[in-house]
Design an enzyme around this catalytic site. Structure first.
Site, PDB file in Angstrom:
ATOM      1  N   ARG A 221      79.675 -66.193  25.042  1.00 23.13           N
ATOM      2  CA  ARG A 221      77.763 -65.654  25.076  1.00 23.13           C
ATOM      3  C   ARG A 221      77.309 -64.980  25.984  1.00 23.13           C
ATOM      4  O   ARG A 221      76.373 -64.429  25.561  1.00 23.13           O
ATOM      5  CB  ARG A 221      77.731 -67.234  25.668  1.00 23.13           C
TER       6      ARG A 221
ATOM      7  N   ASN B  21      77.968 -71.708  21.044  1.00 21.24           N
ATOM      8  CA  ASN B  21      79.456 -72.324  20.999  1.00 21.24           C
ATOM      9  C   ASN B  21      79.120 -73.427  20.004  1.00 21.24           C
ATOM     10  O   ASN B  21      77.684 -73.851  20.188  1.00 21.24           O
ATOM     11  CB  ASN B  21      79.996 -72.829  22.119  1.00 21.24           C
TER      12      ASN B  21
END
Length: 98
Positions: A26, A44
């Site tokens: 990320r 996520n």
């Protein structure tokens, strides 16, 4: 000739699977998207995948999709599923897991 001129604005939904959590995916995607001047978000998912919505010039969106297929050095990307998306965003941000 590519299907989208490089300056056409695109918004795409990405679902990335493989070893993509716990490897900084990320954060690296956020850096890459910002470097490319894209807007949107990344998060996520509880199923172990990473999900993102990216928006901006077609050339930059395609560049981020190609990056997503590799990911950061510790990731192992098995698949990136790309679909159309909608939305207007300010900046690019990591979001909480869902």
């Amino acid at each position: 000739m590519s299907p989208n001129p490089p300056d056409t604005t695109l918004t795409r939904h990405l679902r990335i699977t493989g070893r993509v959590q716990g490897v900084g995916y990320r954060w690296h995607m956020t850096d890459e998207a910002r470097r490319l001047g894209l807007t949107g978000w990344v998060r996520n998912r509880r199923d172990g995948s990473v999900e993102a919505v990216v928006s901006g010039p077609a050339g930059a969106v395609h560049a981020l999709i190609e990056w997503a297929r590799r990911g950061p050095s510790l990731a192992r990307v098995d698949e990136v599923v790309v679909g159309d998306a909608e939305g207007a965003f300010e900046g690019f941000e990591p979001r909480e897991t869902v």
